[in-house]
Every structure is written in C-alpha cells, then in structure tokens.
Design an enzyme around this catalytic site. Sequence first.
Site, PDB file in Angstrom:
ATOM      1  N   LYS A 268       0.792  -1.358  -0.059  1.00 48.19           N
ATOM      2  CA  LYS A 268       0.063   0.100  -0.030  1.00 48.19           C
ATOM      3  C   LYS A 268       0.738   1.317   0.067  1.00 48.19           C
ATOM      4  O   LYS A 268       1.796   1.515   1.039  1.00 48.19           O
ATOM      5  CB  LYS A 268      -0.944  -0.007   1.306  1.00 48.19           C
ATOM      6  CG  LYS A 268      -1.722   1.343   1.433  1.00 48.19           C
ATOM      7  CD  LYS A 268      -2.502   1.120   2.565  1.00 48.19           C
ATOM      8  CE  LYS A 268      -3.469   2.570   2.976  1.00 48.19           C
ATOM      9  NZ  LYS A 268      -4.119   2.369   4.273  1.00 48.19           N
ATOM     10  N   LYS A 280      -9.880  12.699   8.332  1.00 51.85           N
ATOM     11  CA  LYS A 280      -9.639  12.076   9.723  1.00 51.85           C
ATOM     12  C   LYS A 280      -9.554  13.511  10.416  1.00 51.85           C
ATOM     13  O   LYS A 280      -9.728  14.705  10.039  1.00 51.85           O
ATOM     14  CB  LYS A 280      -8.406  11.641   9.532  1.00 51.85           C
ATOM     15  CG  LYS A 280      -8.282  10.329   8.882  1.00 51.85           C
ATOM     16  CD  LYS A 280      -6.787   9.912   8.977  1.00 51.85           C
ATOM     17  CE  LYS A 280      -6.677   8.652   8.224  1.00 51.85           C
ATOM     18  NZ  LYS A 280      -7.218   7.542   9.130  1.00 51.85           N
ATOM     19  N   ASP A 291       1.766   6.211   5.890  1.00 51.45           N
ATOM     20  CA  ASP A 291       0.653   5.402   5.176  1.00 51.45           C
ATOM     21  C   ASP A 291       1.162   4.511   3.672  1.00 51.45           C
ATOM     22  O   ASP A 291       0.324   3.862   3.222  1.00 51.45           O
ATOM     23  CB  ASP A 291      -0.680   6.156   4.943  1.00 51.45           C
ATOM     24  CG  ASP A 291      -1.682   5.252   5.054  1.00 51.45           C
ATOM     25  OD1 ASP A 291      -1.780   4.083   5.618  1.00 51.45           O
ATOM     26  OD2 ASP A 291      -2.947   5.555   4.529  1.00 51.45           O
ATOM     27  N   ARG A 354      -7.562  -0.519   0.968  1.00 51.94           N
ATOM     28  CA  ARG A 354      -8.285  -1.601   0.477  1.00 51.94           C
ATOM     29  C   ARG A 354      -8.625  -1.439  -1.103  1.00 51.94           C
ATOM     30  O   ARG A 354      -8.360  -2.232  -2.161  1.00 51.94           O
ATOM     31  CB  ARG A 354      -9.337  -2.410   1.199  1.00 51.94           C
ATOM     32  CG  ARG A 354     -10.559  -1.257   1.082  1.00 51.94           C
ATOM     33  CD  ARG A 354     -11.514  -1.807   2.448  1.00 51.94           C
ATOM     34  NE  ARG A 354     -10.762  -1.054   3.651  1.00 51.94           N
ATOM     35  CZ  ARG A 354     -11.750  -1.569   5.015  1.00 51.94           C
ATOM     36  NH1 ARG A 354     -12.679  -2.080   4.927  1.00 51.94           N
ATOM     37  NH2 ARG A 354     -10.844  -0.995   6.008  1.00 51.94           N
TER      38      ARG A 354
HETATM   39  N1  BES Z   1      -4.353   4.243   7.063  1.00 53.69           N
HETATM   40  C1  BES Z   1      -5.406   4.059   7.772  1.00 53.69           C
HETATM   41  C2  BES Z   1      -5.071   3.287   9.033  1.00 53.69           C
HETATM   42  C3  BES Z   1      -4.068   3.457   9.992  1.00 53.69           C
HETATM   43  C4  BES Z   1      -4.479   3.829  11.312  1.00 53.69           C
HETATM   44  C5  BES Z   1      -2.868   3.146   9.721  1.00 53.69           C
HETATM   45  C6  BES Z   1      -3.585   4.169  12.051  1.00 53.69           C
HETATM   46  C7  BES Z   1      -1.840   3.308  10.803  1.00 53.69           C
HETATM   47  C8  BES Z   1      -2.173   4.067  11.892  1.00 53.69           C
HETATM   48  C9  BES Z   1      -6.489   3.590   6.810  1.00 53.69           C
HETATM   49  O1  BES Z   1      -6.531   3.958   5.704  1.00 53.69           O
HETATM   50  C10 BES Z   1      -7.782   4.036   7.641  1.00 53.69           C
HETATM   51  O2  BES Z   1      -8.103   4.972   7.465  1.00 53.69           O
HETATM   52  N2  BES Z   1      -8.625   2.950   8.112  1.00 53.69           N
HETATM   53  C11 BES Z   1      -9.929   3.309   8.539  1.00 53.69           C
HETATM   54  C12 BES Z   1     -10.906   2.326   8.074  1.00 53.69           C
HETATM   55  C13 BES Z   1     -12.414   2.513   8.341  1.00 53.69           C
HETATM   56  C14 BES Z   1     -12.725   3.773   7.900  1.00 53.69           C
HETATM   57  C15 BES Z   1     -13.311   1.328   7.820  1.00 53.69           C
HETATM   58  C16 BES Z   1      -9.778   3.056  10.219  1.00 53.69           C
HETATM   59  O3  BES Z   1      -8.763   2.262  10.663  1.00 53.69           O
HETATM   60  O4  BES Z   1     -10.198   3.806  10.985  1.00 53.69           O
HETATM   61 ZN    ZN Z   2      -4.658   4.621   4.937  1.00 56.03          ZN
HETATM   62 MN    MN Z   3      -7.618   5.882   5.342  1.00 60.94          MN
END
Ligand code: BES
Ligand code: ZN
Ligand code: MN
Length: 501
Positions: A268, A280, A291, A354
């Site tokens: 990724k 966010k 990321d 994803r």
């Molecule tokens: N890059 C983030 C996940 C992440 C969070 C990595 C903290 C490292 C540290 C990912 O793209 C994300 O935002 N995931 C969401 C998914 C949700 C919206 C279903 C999450 O984990 O909140």
């Molecule tokens: Zn992400």
């Molecule tokens: Mn994200």
Amino acid sequence: MQIQVTSGRLVDQPADTYVVTVPQGSRRLSGQAAAVDGALDGAVAQQVRDDLITGKDGEVTVIPGAGKVPAKRVVVLGTGKRDDPETADRLRARAANLARRLRGMEAGSVAFAVGDGTGALDPAEAGGAIAEGFLLGLYRFDQHHTRAADRASGSIGDLTLVEPVARKTAAVEQGAERGRVMGEGTNLARDLANEPANLMTPSIIAGRAQDVATEHGLECKIIERAEAERLKMGSYLSVSNGSVQPPKFIVLTYRGGRGNRFIGLVGKGITFDTGGISLKPAEGMQAMKGDMSGAASVIGAMQAIARLKPNVNVMGIAPCTENMPSGSATKPGDVVYAMDGQSIEVINTDAEGRLVLADGIAYAKSQGCNTIVDIATLTGAMSVSLGNVRTGVFVNNDRLWSELERASERSGERLWRMPLDKEYEDQIKSDVADMKNTGGRPAGSITAAKFLEKFAGDTPWAHLDIAGVMSAAGDKGVLVKGMSGIPVRTLVHFVLNRARG
Ligand code: BES
Ligand code: ZN
Ligand code: MN
C-alpha cells in the site's frame, strides 16, 4: 560503516575498541574474554570477582586498554544467563543496543569477538545477527535538522568481527554480508517512510524506486494515470481523484528463476492519508505520512532481493497515490470498478488502502503472480488487537502461512495468524454493488481482509496488516524511534526460503 570478518585473536587486532562477552554468573572467563583478560593482567577477572561485572544481558562495562592491548578500551558485554538459549533474535537486539552505546562513547573502530557465548548459534546466523543489529540499531533519520546541535551526536568507525575458529570464518562472513543487505533494505524502507509527505509524493517515491532498479539491476515500470485508466484500475484511481499529485503505480521485477511465474509483493502506497471526504480528525494526522510503509517495505525488500539473487522470480508492486479531499474527490456512495471487473460501493473514503490494493492484487494476478503477499498499514483496528508487537496475517493457504511463520522466525519480526471465516463477509455486502469498502466497527481488520480476499480469489495470498507495527515510540533493540521498516527482513527470508525449495 564497513563490516569485515577476520579469523584470529582479538588481541592482535588494530582497533580503537574491543568487545568481549561474558555470560551471567560465571566465575571464570573463557575464550577470547580470557585472552584479553590475560593481556590486561586480570583486570576483567578482578571486576567479575568484585561483582562490578555480572554478565547480565546487555550490561556494558568499559575497561581502559592502558597500553597493554592495541585498543584504547575494552568493552565487556553481558550476554545473560547461560541457561537462556542464545537466539539470533537476542543477539541481534543486544548488538543493536550495544552499537548505540558504542556510538555514544565515540568508540572509533570496533573489533567484536564472535564465538564466545554464541556457540549454540550457527556461525552464519551469528554473523548475520550482529551485522543486522549494528546497521538497524545505528539508523537515524536527522537530515532535516539544519543545526548540527539538534542532530544526535556520536559516531562509530568500522566493525570487524573476529572469529577465532578459522573454519567458521567464511560462514560468519557470508552471514554478515547477508545481514548487511537485510539491514540496508530495512533502512531504505525506513528512509522512505520517515520522509514527510511533501518530500515523498507518489512521483518522488517512483523516482526512488527507479533509482533502486538502476543501481541493483531490476526492471522498473511506472504505470501513469493514462495507462491505469486503459487498464481499468478504477478502484485505485478513485483514491487519487482528490489530489493534485499524479498517481504512480510502481512495478519492480526481479527475474532469478525460470518461466513467467512470480511471487507478488504488493505494498500500500498512500503517501498521505487525510481520509479524503471522510476526513480524519486533525489530532495525530501527521502520522499518516507513514501510510506508504507497505510500499516502502516492498521497495526495500526488492533491493535486498536484487542484491542476494535468489533463483526465483519476484514482482514488487506498489500502487502509490495521495488520499485528499477536494472538489474532484471520490464521495461516499460512489461506485467504482476494479480492473478485474468487480464493483465497489465506497461507503467511507478513509478506507482507501483496500481500494488501491484491490487493483494491486488484480494486477499481480494478471501478470502471472501465483503467490501474492500484500503489506499495508490498513486498519487502526489492527493496532487495537495486536498493538505494536505483532503483525496480523490473514492468509487463505496453510502452506503459505507456514512459510511466512518460518521466515518470521529467522527475522525476529513476529506475526500472528488472524481469522477469515466466511461469516465476516456479510458485513461488506452492498445493496448496490458487489461489495462495499467498510464493514462497520466490529472486526474492522478482518472485514478489510475479507474485502481483499475477493480480489485474490483462489491464488495463494497473504495480507500483512502492519498498521500497529509501522513505527516505534523509542529506541529499543533493532527498533529506532520512527518508522520500523517492518516486515522487510521477513519478506526477504520468505523469498530466499522459496528459492532454496
Ligand atoms: N491508514 C489508515 C489506517 C491506519 C490508522 C494506519 C492508524 C496506521 C495508523 C487507513 O486508511 C484507515 O483510515 N482505516 C480506517 C478504516 C475505516 C474507515 C473502515 C480506520 O482504521 O479507521
Ligand atoms: Zn490509509
Ligand atoms: Mn484511510
């Protein structure tokens, strides 16, 4: 830092600092420590008798050379209880901690007595663990401090591993060389991931991948937006819609085997994740410069693979883009199509990893990858379940899981197998498309993996969610505060083991 291996006696080495090891609770010195003690007229043994040296794991005692040995100082390193079996992992961590101590004392050139206390370890493994420990432990990322005073001080000269048993020297040397390559691959991944997002855009990371390819003899192909459109990578491209930075889909190819089948490593590569329209919160958002750690680990692993030349084919794939909000960004409710034709309802634009991996995996399959390992900072839920200790692994094939487990035993980067029961798939059923990109709060890492599984299909596939382990909060063993470079070494061991059969 050069790393050399030589056979012979430590006391004959021209170096500024000698390192000898003593186990805990031993009253008598042996091996190279005893020889150095003799040259120092029993100064080490005296400290052992006086309980100033206990041999506790990681203990560091400095004794002046006082003109009795060529070195200015002798560092006595404790290796812990004799009954605790010595492992490559313990040796690697001890070497990393020691390396930082040596740097702090401006140790100059270092001659390290190998063999004492590492007897239980295979000599190649011991050489590899020490080399990796030094390279990983000494890593720092400080090039953006323009004032020298703000950069961590200290330096260290060359490292010489001194193996007294001549017939083991070649193995120690081979191991040390492999350790260097593993360490440098990991540190490359750390460099890429530590760099802030304005200085590590998709274009910049593509340039860095191209440089690695040129230097180490890999094929490098950058799929630009227009070509990605022709390939119908609608899922990947939907993430780039809000960004002014052009997306770059990186493909590094290593050909070491016969035929046109590849191991596919898919990382990724979100160079910054704002969440997009599903923005966010501001607090902590800067961490999302990391990321693209999955992409960084693929590039680091491909560099190491190119240098170690295993007889197997490997394709490193890194779909890179920013995830930004704007007037042209993807909106919640939008439906997009991945290159294999499957449709996705985008419920949350922050579940973008994803979306890029769907096309990364589909592309890997279209190119002849018959084993796929993806690496991604995919879900915050992963760090809720496993914290920063283990990487969660979702895998649709038991044999592939045992191969990864074996590789992780070699690297010391710990894994934990996670479930993929079919019931979890219900959470990502969509009313309007083949699937939706979020499954709600429960089992957030698992539903993300179920989403990816639909693109892997029957191909043996593993998904490594590194969200919890992408960075370290401080210096500890091989980890240095900042990005961890996990799981570069595991990926390389996995590929090397495959090549050996
Ligand atoms: N890059 C983030 C996940 C992440 C969070 C990595 C903290 C490292 C540290 C990912 O793209 C994300 O935002 N995931 C969401 C998914 C949700 C919206 C279903 C999450 O984990 O909140
Ligand atoms: Zn992400
Ligand atoms: Mn994200």
